[in-house]
Design a protein around this motif. Structure first.
Motif, PDB file in Angstrom:
ATOM      1  N   ILE A 353      -2.423  75.864  40.436  1.00  0.00           N
ATOM      2  CA  ILE A 353      -2.156  75.340  41.779  1.00  0.00           C
ATOM      3  C   ILE A 353      -1.250  76.336  42.488  1.00  0.00           C
ATOM      4  O   ILE A 353      -0.150  76.657  41.998  1.00  0.00           O
ATOM      5  CB  ILE A 353      -1.452  73.963  41.694  1.00  0.00           C
ATOM      6  N   ASP A 354      -1.662  76.871  43.647  1.00  0.00           N
ATOM      7  CA  ASP A 354      -0.822  77.838  44.353  1.00  0.00           C
ATOM      8  C   ASP A 354       0.252  77.113  45.174  1.00  0.00           C
ATOM      9  O   ASP A 354       0.313  75.883  45.211  1.00  0.00           O
ATOM     10  CB  ASP A 354      -1.667  78.791  45.204  1.00  0.00           C
ATOM     11  N   LYS A 355       1.105  77.880  45.850  1.00  0.00           N
ATOM     12  CA  LYS A 355       2.248  77.305  46.570  1.00  0.00           C
ATOM     13  C   LYS A 355       1.827  76.409  47.731  1.00  0.00           C
ATOM     14  O   LYS A 355       2.629  75.612  48.224  1.00  0.00           O
ATOM     15  CB  LYS A 355       3.156  78.424  47.077  1.00  0.00           C
ATOM     16  N   ASP A 356       0.562  76.538  48.174  1.00  0.00           N
ATOM     17  CA  ASP A 356       0.051  75.668  49.238  1.00  0.00           C
ATOM     18  C   ASP A 356      -0.689  74.449  48.703  1.00  0.00           C
ATOM     19  O   ASP A 356      -1.245  73.656  49.470  1.00  0.00           O
ATOM     20  CB  ASP A 356      -0.883  76.460  50.163  1.00  0.00           C
ATOM     21  N   GLY A 357      -0.712  74.313  47.382  1.00  0.00           N
ATOM     22  CA  GLY A 357      -1.348  73.150  46.781  1.00  0.00           C
ATOM     23  C   GLY A 357      -2.834  73.311  46.539  1.00  0.00           C
ATOM     24  O   GLY A 357      -3.499  72.348  46.126  1.00  0.00           O
ATOM     25  N   LYS A 358      -3.384  74.492  46.756  1.00  0.00           N
ATOM     26  CA  LYS A 358      -4.807  74.715  46.519  1.00  0.00           C
ATOM     27  C   LYS A 358      -5.051  75.095  45.067  1.00  0.00           C
ATOM     28  O   LYS A 358      -4.284  75.855  44.476  1.00  0.00           O
ATOM     29  CB  LYS A 358      -5.331  75.820  47.443  1.00  0.00           C
ATOM     30  N   VAL A 359      -6.114  74.570  44.506  1.00  0.00           N
ATOM     31  CA  VAL A 359      -6.500  74.908  43.131  1.00  0.00           C
ATOM     32  C   VAL A 359      -7.303  76.197  43.186  1.00  0.00           C
ATOM     33  O   VAL A 359      -8.415  76.246  43.720  1.00  0.00           O
ATOM     34  CB  VAL A 359      -7.323  73.774  42.495  1.00  0.00           C
ATOM     35  N   THR A 360      -6.737  77.267  42.642  1.00  0.00           N
ATOM     36  CA  THR A 360      -7.344  78.595  42.775  1.00  0.00           C
ATOM     37  C   THR A 360      -8.110  79.032  41.534  1.00  0.00           C
ATOM     38  O   THR A 360      -8.950  79.926  41.607  1.00  0.00           O
ATOM     39  CB  THR A 360      -6.256  79.641  43.074  1.00  0.00           C
ATOM     40  N   GLU A 361      -7.803  78.427  40.393  1.00  0.00           N
ATOM     41  CA  GLU A 361      -8.498  78.788  39.152  1.00  0.00           C
ATOM     42  C   GLU A 361      -8.737  77.527  38.330  1.00  0.00           C
ATOM     43  O   GLU A 361      -7.978  76.559  38.431  1.00  0.00           O
ATOM     44  CB  GLU A 361      -7.658  79.767  38.313  1.00  0.00           C
ATOM     45  N   TRP A 362      -9.804  77.575  37.504  1.00  0.00           N
ATOM     46  CA  TRP A 362     -10.048  76.478  36.569  1.00  0.00           C
ATOM     47  C   TRP A 362     -10.869  76.981  35.390  1.00  0.00           C
ATOM     48  O   TRP A 362     -11.637  77.934  35.504  1.00  0.00           O
ATOM     49  CB  TRP A 362     -10.774  75.315  37.243  1.00  0.00           C
ATOM     50  N   ARG A 363     -10.669  76.364  34.274  1.00  0.00           N
ATOM     51  CA  ARG A 363     -11.502  76.624  33.095  1.00  0.00           C
ATOM     52  C   ARG A 363     -11.509  75.365  32.234  1.00  0.00           C
ATOM     53  O   ARG A 363     -10.589  74.540  32.307  1.00  0.00           O
ATOM     54  CB  ARG A 363     -11.011  77.831  32.297  1.00  0.00           C
ATOM     55  N   PHE A 364     -12.555  75.236  31.393  1.00  0.00           N
ATOM     56  CA  PHE A 364     -12.718  74.044  30.576  1.00  0.00           C
ATOM     57  C   PHE A 364     -12.835  74.437  29.107  1.00  0.00           C
ATOM     58  O   PHE A 364     -13.530  75.404  28.771  1.00  0.00           O
ATOM     59  CB  PHE A 364     -13.966  73.266  31.005  1.00  0.00           C
ATOM     60  N   THR A 365     -12.144  73.700  28.253  1.00  0.00           N
ATOM     61  CA  THR A 365     -12.218  73.931  26.817  1.00  0.00           C
ATOM     62  C   THR A 365     -12.317  72.584  26.102  1.00  0.00           C
ATOM     63  O   THR A 365     -11.973  71.542  26.658  1.00  0.00           O
ATOM     64  CB  THR A 365     -10.965  74.662  26.287  1.00  0.00           C
ATOM     65  N   ARG A 366     -12.803  72.646  24.867  1.00  0.00           N
ATOM     66  CA  ARG A 366     -12.677  71.491  23.986  1.00  0.00           C
ATOM     67  C   ARG A 366     -11.405  71.685  23.174  1.00  0.00           C
ATOM     68  O   ARG A 366     -11.181  72.771  22.624  1.00  0.00           O
ATOM     69  CB  ARG A 366     -13.896  71.355  23.090  1.00  0.00           C
ATOM     70  N   ALA A 367     -10.579  70.638  23.107  1.00  0.00           N
ATOM     71  CA  ALA A 367      -9.241  70.810  22.550  1.00  0.00           C
ATOM     72  C   ALA A 367      -8.875  69.660  21.622  1.00  0.00           C
ATOM     73  O   ALA A 367      -9.552  68.632  21.553  1.00  0.00           O
ATOM     74  CB  ALA A 367      -8.222  70.898  23.682  1.00  0.00           C
ATOM     75  N   ILE A 368      -7.769  69.879  20.892  1.00  0.00           N
ATOM     76  CA  ILE A 368      -7.080  68.799  20.176  1.00  0.00           C
ATOM     77  C   ILE A 368      -5.753  68.579  20.891  1.00  0.00           C
ATOM     78  O   ILE A 368      -5.019  69.540  21.158  1.00  0.00           O
ATOM     79  CB  ILE A 368      -6.815  69.160  18.703  1.00  0.00           C
ATOM     80  N   VAL A 369      -5.448  67.330  21.208  1.00  0.00           N
ATOM     81  CA  VAL A 369      -4.176  67.013  21.859  1.00  0.00           C
ATOM     82  C   VAL A 369      -3.437  65.969  21.028  1.00  0.00           C
ATOM     83  O   VAL A 369      -4.037  65.211  20.272  1.00  0.00           O
ATOM     84  CB  VAL A 369      -4.393  66.489  23.298  1.00  0.00           C
ATOM     85  N   ARG A 370      -2.122  65.966  21.176  1.00  0.00           N
ATOM     86  CA  ARG A 370      -1.273  64.928  20.580  1.00  0.00           C
ATOM     87  C   ARG A 370      -0.264  64.550  21.657  1.00  0.00           C
ATOM     88  O   ARG A 370       0.688  65.293  21.913  1.00  0.00           O
ATOM     89  CB  ARG A 370      -0.575  65.440  19.324  1.00  0.00           C
ATOM     90  N   LEU A 371      -0.495  63.410  22.301  1.00  0.00           N
ATOM     91  CA  LEU A 371       0.298  63.052  23.470  1.00  0.00           C
ATOM     92  C   LEU A 371       1.778  62.880  23.132  1.00  0.00           C
ATOM     93  O   LEU A 371       2.132  62.337  22.077  1.00  0.00           O
ATOM     94  CB  LEU A 371      -0.226  61.752  24.094  1.00  0.00           C
ATOM     95  N   ALA A 372       2.623  63.349  24.055  1.00  0.00           N
ATOM     96  CA  ALA A 372       4.061  63.157  23.900  1.00  0.00           C
ATOM     97  C   ALA A 372       4.469  61.737  24.258  1.00  0.00           C
ATOM     98  O   ALA A 372       5.468  61.224  23.737  1.00  0.00           O
ATOM     99  CB  ALA A 372       4.813  64.145  24.793  1.00  0.00           C
ATOM    100  N   LYS A 373       3.651  61.104  25.141  1.00  0.00           N
ATOM    101  CA  LYS A 373       4.056  59.776  25.599  1.00  0.00           C
ATOM    102  C   LYS A 373       2.894  59.064  26.272  1.00  0.00           C
ATOM    103  O   LYS A 373       2.118  59.669  27.002  1.00  0.00           O
ATOM    104  CB  LYS A 373       5.208  59.915  26.616  1.00  0.00           C
ATOM    105  N   ASN A 374       2.763  57.761  26.001  1.00  0.00           N
ATOM    106  CA  ASN A 374       1.981  56.850  26.843  1.00  0.00           C
ATOM    107  C   ASN A 374       2.998  56.056  27.647  1.00  0.00           C
ATOM    108  O   ASN A 374       3.834  55.349  27.079  1.00  0.00           O
ATOM    109  CB  ASN A 374       1.135  55.884  26.005  1.00  0.00           C
TER     110      ASN A 374
END
Length: 768
Positions: A353-374
């Motif tokens: 996200i740039d300083k004007d709030g526009k999304v300038t880049e994106w990429r997608f991966t398959r990942a493993i996550v372990r949430l810090a908090k619900n």
């Protein structure tokens, strides 16, 4: 004796089977005259025969020619079909009336849907043109027909004569139906029924007993049964879900994000957690962010039993007392749900996200996550407001402020309409009904999800891959004309020659100072909008002011999102190693999915509308139940709609729409000004118009139907608070009773719309 003479039946009108037998075996061409003569019909019987022959032609039993009828063989070229299944997104139908000479099963026809008649669902009736092809029978719909026997639901009642009646639970149905076959049902029980004949006035028979209609948690059961929502998983689906649980989860083939403090912010009572978010500063005035979404496509493979059931359901349905999930709970509430301190499979959307709030880049991966908090929305907001939020929350709010800045520049449609929330205790009894508070925490999650949804659509477009778009078209000219006409009655102008943008509506609302008038115009703006839907062709999202938009962030509860995940798996080569258990190999889009996206998206658009109607009906029933103990009390209300037979009002801050019949407005005669949406008193000039605020007495609250009825405490109009500028009032001629249809209403006409059965008194007198 000629062959047809043996069919002379002195008892009267022949049955359809007798007519078919006569036509089939007659030595001479069999027209209406020959049939009448063969059965000795005279006078009114001939008229009845003409109607029966017409019905038989519409059903495809005979060819419909008047000079000489012929029995149809095979599937008639044009006949009535009933949708019996949705297979791979394509409706499958059977002839509604199938009576061949042999006893073979009815043929199945694949129905070719069109834009004009899309999103057919199981149980729908259509008139169709049929043809036999090399691949089997195909049907092209001509028009959709009203339901004939399905979907009747009500409570069994018994009158003083011992006759049974079906009192409807649908507030749009005003009359009870006589029960011809009560089966095992008892008086007072909620049942499903079907008609025993074609006529809307024919008797019904009970086909299923649901139970006590006022038992705790019964209101959602009413909606489930009424709308035909699948709520019991087949055993093969459960079995496949249990096998899918054993799929391996390894960092060898996934991006390992377990050390990143990703958090899920959800309602306090959420049972499934699709999404979680994280952000940190990029040191250049912008932010890097991750939106982690449950990797449902890893567990629900195309073509399997899980996939078939999820497609049939289309989405989860949320009621105050229960959830009807799209996926079995072992997946939706456990293995697929992103939870604190547990390893979970995720599809990760990385954005910058740039300083004007526009999304300038994106990429997608398959990942493993372990949430810090619900964390609940309220708790996250409280931590931010107190100024002692942990760094991972503070970063999210800072990144969101940039996204919000870009949102304001985009100027999407801004309609802050209140949402009712029903709170129940552990026994299912209502504790409170209130308007859900809208927090910044809700907006934070919403804007991150929108960013991920846009990124998913654009990522697929970049690969020329199939996309299931979330489409919200620009308002149609017809709706804009109606909107302009309505604004004119409020003394406001709306030019059609300008470019229609969401910002145009926002500026109009911003200029209205009076809250009541603003709410009124906001609802009119909402009515002017088209309904959003899913489709494989992009037409943008008008409401969000976006050129490309897809749903990606809720695959546990929406099938559309699951399809987008599968498309990303294919486009960006994210397939995991072949599973060693009994599941379909691929987790991407199947070839059948790719070729049937039109049919699939039409079907899931329909299931979404079904869920919305069921959820709304259930809330209405809970509100009526909540108010049933307060009949006779007076409430602050606002008029939301006006018709010739009365006006509708809603209780402010609570909701709950109810009718004020014109018959309760006293002795004065009221005419209806359709354009201005007003009822106008003939002698006093008292007006009841959309948006007016007034006190009304609650006269009835029917928890079974969700219907409310109000009365005006005094009918002199002194308690009415007009909303804003009423605009010019167009005087109408006051047409008396007995005038042409469409004239000002009469109390007698309204009374005729009330439920009529033995034991009910139709009150047509004027209230003093």
């Amino acid at each position: 004796m000629t062959k047809q003479n043996k069919f002379r039946k002195p008892q009267g009108l022949p049955t359809k089977d007798q007519i078919l037998e006569f036509i089939q075996t007659s030595d001479i061409p069999a027209g209406k005259r020959e049939i009448a003569k063969a059965f000795g019909l005279k006078g009114q019987e001939k008229i009845a025969l003409k109607k029966r022959l017409k019905d038989m032609a519409e059903e495809g039993l005979i060819d419909g020619k008047r000079t000489a009828y012929h029995r149809m063989g095979g599937v008639p070229k044009v006949t009535v079909l009933k949708i019996v299944a949705i297979e791979d997104g394509e409706p499958v139908a059977e002839p509604e009336n199938w009576a061949p000479d042999n006893k073979e099963k009815p043929p199945r026809l694949m129905v070719k849907e069109s834009k004009k008649m899309a999103a057919l669902k199981r149980g729908d009736r259509i008139l169709a043109r049929n043809e036999e092809t090399e691949r089997g029978w195909r049907a092209t719909p001509i028009k959709k027909l009203p339901a004939r026997t399905e979907g009747l639901m009500g409570v069994v009642e018994k009158d003083g004569s011992g006759n049974y009646w079906l009192a409807p639970v649908d507030k749009r149905v005003r009359e009870s139906a006589p029960i011809g076959d009560v089966g095992e049902a008892n008086e007072g029980e909620l049942v499903l029924a079907e008609r025993m004949g074609k006529s809307a006035r024919s008797k019904v028979k009970v086909v299923e007993v649901v139970g006590d209609p006022l038992a705790p948690k019964a209101f959602s059961l009413i909606a489930i049964a009424k709308h035909g929502i699948p709520h019991i998983f087949p055993q093969e689906t459960i079995a496949e879900a249990e096998r899918a649980v054993d799929l391996p989860l390894s960092p060898d083939h996934r991006e390992d994000l377990r050390d990143i403090p990703i958090v899920a912010i959800d309602p306090a009572d959420a049972r499934d957690h699709d999404d979680a978010i994280w952000a940190e500063s990029d040191g250049k005035g912008g932010y890097r962010a991750i939106i982690a979404i449950a990797d449902v496509s890893y567990y629900v493979r195309p073509g399997g039993a899980l996939d078939r059931e999820a497609r049939k359901r289309g989405n989860s349905v949320y009621f105050p007392d229960r959830v009807v999930p799209m996926l079995p709970e072992v997946l939706s509430a456990d293995v697929c749900s992103l939870k604190q301190d547990v390893d979970r499979a995720a599809m990760a959307c990385h954005i910058r996200i740039d300083k004007d709030g526009k999304v300038t880049e994106w990429r997608f991966t398959r990942a493993i996550v372990r949430l810090a908090k619900n964390i609940a929305y309220e708790d996250a907001q409280a931590a931010i407001d107190a100024g002692d939020a942990p760094e991972y929350l503070a970063n999210l709010w800072s990144a969101w402020k940039l996204l919000f800045k870009a949102r304001q520049a985009r100027d999407p449609l801004d309609l802050e309409l209140p949402e009712r929330q029903v709170r129940l205790n552990d026994e299912g009894v209502i504790e409170e009904i209130a308007v859900r508070e809208r927090l910044d925490a809700h907006r934070v999650v919403e804007d991150f999800m929108i960013a991920a949804n846009v990124a998913a659509a654009k990522a697929l477009e970049a690969k020329a891959a199939p996309v299931v778009y979330r489409v919200h078209e620009t308002p149609s000219r017809e709706k804009l004309l109606a909107f302009r006409e309505y604004l004119a009655t409020q003394g406001k102008k709306f030019a059609l020659g300008q470019v229609i943008t969401p910002g145009l509506f926002n500026r109009m609302l911003k200029d209205i100072a009076d809250p009541a008038e603003k709410a009124l115009i906001m609802e009119a703006v909402l009515r002017s909008q088209t309904q959003a839907f899913y489709g494989p062709q992009n037409a943008g999202h008008f409401g969000l002011s976006l050129g490309s938009y897809a749903h990606f962030t809720s695959p546990i509860r929406r099938y559309a999102d699951l399809l987008v995940h599968r498309a990303l798996v294919d486009a960006y080569k994210l397939e995991q190693p072949e599973p060693k258990i009994d599941l379909p190999e691929t987790s991407g889009l199947s070839d059948r999915d790719k070729t049937a996206l039109h049919q699939i998206t039409d079907a899931i658009s329909q299931t979404e509308r079904r869920a919305m109607e069921a959820e709304r009906d259930t809330i209405d029933r809970y509100v009526a139940a909540w108010l049933s103990g307060r009949v006779g009390e007076t409430f602050d209300t606002r008029i939301t709609g006006v018709q010739g037979f009365g006006f509708f009002a809603t209780i402010e801050k609570l909701g709950g729409d109810g009718l004020v019949p014109v018959s309760t407005l006293g002795r004065e005669y009221f005419s209806y000004d359709e354009k201005a949406q007003k009822l106008i008193g003939e002698s006093s000039g008292t007006e009841y118009a959309v948006g007016d605020r007034l006190k009304l007495k609650l006269a009835e609250a029917n928890a079974l139907t969700g219907a409310l009825k109000f009365e005006v405490p005094d009918s002199d109009g002194s308690g009415i608070e007009p909303r804003g500028n009423r605009g010019p009032t167009k005087k109408r001629s006051h047409q008396k009773r007995g005038a042409k249809k469409g004239a000002g209403t009469s109390r007698q006409a309204h009374a005729q719309g009330k439920r009529g059965r033995p034991g009910n008194i139709r009150h047509q007198g004027r209230k003093k």
